[in-house]
Design an enzyme around this catalytic site. Structure first.
Site, PDB file in Angstrom:
ATOM      1  N   ASP A 469      15.555  29.970 -13.060  1.00  0.00           N
ATOM      2  CA  ASP A 469      15.305  31.376 -12.735  1.00  0.00           C
ATOM      3  C   ASP A 469      14.634  32.103 -13.903  1.00  0.00           C
ATOM      4  O   ASP A 469      14.605  31.605 -15.040  1.00  0.00           O
ATOM      5  CB  ASP A 469      16.634  32.051 -12.367  1.00  0.00           C
ATOM      6  CG  ASP A 469      16.478  33.091 -11.271  1.00  0.00           C
ATOM      7  OD1 ASP A 469      15.368  33.631 -11.106  1.00  0.00           O
ATOM      8  OD2 ASP A 469      17.481  33.370 -10.585  1.00  0.00           O
ATOM      9  N   ASP A 531      14.545  36.673  -2.868  1.00  0.00           N
ATOM     10  CA  ASP A 531      15.988  36.900  -2.871  1.00  0.00           C
ATOM     11  C   ASP A 531      16.445  37.566  -1.575  1.00  0.00           C
ATOM     12  O   ASP A 531      17.653  37.665  -1.327  1.00  0.00           O
ATOM     13  CB  ASP A 531      16.381  37.797  -4.056  1.00  0.00           C
ATOM     14  CG  ASP A 531      16.445  37.025  -5.368  1.00  0.00           C
ATOM     15  OD1 ASP A 531      16.492  35.783  -5.332  1.00  0.00           O
ATOM     16  OD2 ASP A 531      16.445  37.673  -6.435  1.00  0.00           O
TER      17      ASP A 531
END
Length: 704
Positions: A469, A531
């Site tokens: 990430d 997301d």
């Protein structure tokens, strides 16, 4: 073939017609040769003229073998009024300060001098698939090499440029176009993609006019809001380009005086970011570009090119395993016993990979602390991660782990030991985002520390997958701007881990879809698309993604209802349907599902397993039907998996037929229990049952 052309002077006396006078007649430089590259369905032609950068003559649909222009470009057009006596057409690298008034391909200077770039020497090496053009400006002491490679299988042209400082003093570089591409005068509009966190790949279509079109990203990574690529729609064809780079970038389309446009793509450099010493070089990122019949053809060519660039464990992609991520099920609240229960439920549902997301490492109770401290939390995991990993693998699933190596929290053991490792500017405040600072990836000691921590985990645990990430944009990037060093440092660390742990797959995530590009795809195997797992939102996000990248790299999950990002509720059937075409995954706590939803999820997993080989090979077509219907088809004209999606309720009393333009009108096809003539499906369309809003249909279309 190798040809070389030399010019011993940097200027010539010119007549009004653009050439020098000899015996009362204008003399124009004549082509020394042509650069011609032919793909499966496209052709490019450049005119090689002595002492200049090659001139763009054509890029578009395939020309017959042997076709070249009948005459030099300048001989076909007189000099307009109020113009320099020597015409400067669009070239492979437009110069600056010598009569080209459009956007230059290079902006550089040497303490205010040598700011013009005008080729004095040109050498070309070419074969059937590749041309390397070496350009030198002996006055400015600058050398450029432009490499063009046209792949006959994908029909994608890959272009990059290398700059060398041949002078004795430093050269400051402000702009180096990775590629300068011509667009025909029939170009109408440019389709790009904007967005934000949780709303990626928002399509934007702008008309092409005489005004310059420009998209520039300064966020330090690929970004959610400025995709480094676009599609240009022209009469009868479409052009696509994307920059293989994970940092700041710029693309622009500039009108040219002959009615064409030029399209430049490259790395966006900050002031002072690149200063080349004597003999030093700068190599641009690659540009992947293609010409096709339409936007679907552009996407299919890009998919083929990206697939050819992938570095899969074992050298070939295996079927994409059904994937579970713990984030929206648990967030930071890790409990080893509960996670083992979740793994039991996942294995029973048919899930094949279990990924432990954020919250597993030292003192990580929320997003304010501990990034950089990459060892298991001894409260949540008193015996380390081994017992959970062994439990997962004992159930027949792979074990994966979330990491965010490039980031650091001020509240961390690492920051207390090495505050100097963060990107910062002396005298300026440290700007946090998500309570994070950024490690200086240009430092070898930083990369060595991260390698040692990650390699320790990979050696100790049966990890087959890393979710990598990057949860913030960059702001201050060092005393001297080091945005590009961040990208190159991340690439270096990824390459080192891939070399030493070749069986481990890596997912590229940056707050969802903030780092999706063909550069990071060299080192990774999956993109986390957003997301936002709300199925309605995901329809448009995934359609935009598929313009550039193939579906097997597209992380697409079944999320909870209500969706955590939007609060909207969709049925399990619709959530399955939207997740189906990508790399299918689940991101919720299965233990909380009703028996009905758990059964429906199992049906979605079974369907994905039955179709994934066909969904992840061949072509992808996307389109819009009447009355708000959306569709996409995967496979070939012989065998298609057709996904039909309706977001809003039907407004027409009778659903119109769905036309399938890719089918062969001369063949017959079976859809369900019915046979159809291909011509009927192309022209009149497939009859459809009524669909409610937020619903979908999957059909198989097979040639007889």
């Amino acid at each position: 073939m190798c040809c070389a052309c030399r010019a011993s002077a940097c200027c010539w006396p010119r007549s009004r017609s653009g050439g020098s006078r000899k015996g009362g007649e204008a003399q124009l430089p004549q082509p020394d040769s042509w650069i011609v590259l032919n793909g499966r369905a496209s052709t490019l032609v450049l005119e090689v003229v002595p002492g200049e950068a090659p001139l763009w003559r054509y890029w578009g649909p395939r020309l017959p073998d042997g076709v070249t222009p009948p005459a030099s470009l300048r001989s076909t057009r007189p000099t307009p009024s109020f113009s320099p006596d020597f015409d400067q057409p669009l070239s492979l690298v437009p110069g600056l300060g010598q009569g080209w008034f459009g956007e230059p391909g290079l902006k550089a200077h040497r303490e205010g001098r040598d700011w013009t770039f005008q080729v004095t020497d040109c050498a070309v090496q070419q074969d059937a698939r590749r041309a390397t053009v070496s350009l030198t400006d002996q006055v400015a002491r600058i050398a450029l090499t432009v490499t063009l490679a046209l792949d006959p299988d994908s029909d994608v042209l890959t272009v990059f440029t290398t700059l060398t400082n041949q002078g004795e003093t430093p050269l400051d570089v402000h702009w180096l176009a990775a590629a300068v591409l011509p667009l025909p005068d029939c170009s109408k509009s440019v389709r790009s993609f904007s967005g934000r966190h949780n709303t990626e790949f928002v399509p934007v279509e702008d008309a092409l006019t005489r005004s310059q079109w420009r998209r520039e990203n300064r966020r330090g990574l690929t970004s959610h809001d400025c995709v480094p690529g676009a599609v240009v729609l022209a009469d009868g064809c479409a052009y696509g380009a994307q920059l293989a780079w994970s940092g700041n970038h710029c693309q622009l389309i500039d009108w040219v005086d002959d009615g064409r446009w030029q399209w430049q793509l490259g790395e966006a450099l900050m002031p002072g970011e690149v200063r080349l010493g004597p003999g030093e070089t700068l190599t641009s990122p690659e540009v992947l570009t293609t010409c096709a019949a339409d936007a679907n053809g552009v996407a299919q060519n890009f998919h083929a090119a990206i697939r050819a660039r992938m570095d899969w464990p074992g050298s070939a992609m295996r079927p994409r395993p059904v994937h579970l991520n713990t984030w929206e099920g648990f967030y930071f609240d890790h409990d080893e016993a509960a996670l083992k229960d979740l793994a039991d439920a996942a294995a029973k549902a048919g899930i094949e990979r279990f990924v432990l997301d954020d919250g597993w490492f030292h003192r990580r109770g929320d997003d304010t602390t501990s990034l950089g401290d990459w060892w298991p939390d001894n409260v949540k995991y008193p015996n380390g991660l081994g017992p959970l990993a062994d439990h997962v693998t004992g159930l027949g699933m792979e074990f994966g782990l979330w990491v965010e190596p490039e980031m650091i929290n001020p509240d961390s053991e690492l920051y207390r030991a090495h505050p100097e490792w963060t990107l910062q500017i002396a005298g300026r405040p440290l700007i946090t985002a998500r309570n994070q600072l950024v490690l200086d990836m240009g430092r070898i000691d930083v990369r060595d520390y991260l390698y040692e921590r990650l390699a320790g985990l990979l050696n100790e645990l049966p990890i087959r997958y890393l979710k990598w990430d990057h949860n913030r944009d960059l702001t201050a990037a060092g005393e001297r701007p080091s945005f590009r060093k961040q990208v190159l440092g991340a690439y270096d660390l990824l390459a080192r881990l891939r070399r030493d742990f070749p069986a481990v797959e890596i997912e590229a995530c940056a707050g969802g879809g903030g780092r999706i590009d063909a550069g990071i795809a060299r080192y990774t195997h999956r993109f986390w698309t957003s997301d936002n797992i709300d199925a309605v939102s995901r329809v448009s996000i995934q359609r935009g993604y598929l313009q550039f990248f193939p579906p097997e790299l597209m992380g697409s999950h079944v999320g909870a209802a209500p969706a955590h990002a939007t609060g909207r509720i969709q049925t399990m059937r619709f959530r399955n349907h939207v997740a189906l075409p990508g790399h299918f995954g689940v991101e919720l706590d299965l233990r909380k599902l009703s028996d009905r939803d758990l059964a429906r999820l199992g049906e979605g997993i079974s369907r994905y397993k039955a179709l994934r080989d066909r969904l992840h090979q061949g072509h992808v077509w996307q389109g819009k039907g009447a009355d708000g219907l959306l569709w996409q088809a995967h496979g070939s004209v012989e065998a298609l998996v057709l996904l039909i999606t309706r977001i809003d309720p039907q407004t027409q009393r009778h659903a119109p037929g769905l036309r399938l333009p890719m089918l062969d009108p001369a063949r017959r096809y079976q859809v369900g229990e019915t046979d159809y003539d291909g011509a009927w499906l192309v022209q009149q369309g497939l009859p459809l049952p009524p669909l409610r809003g937020e619903d979908g249909l999957v059909l198989e279309v097979t040639a007889l």
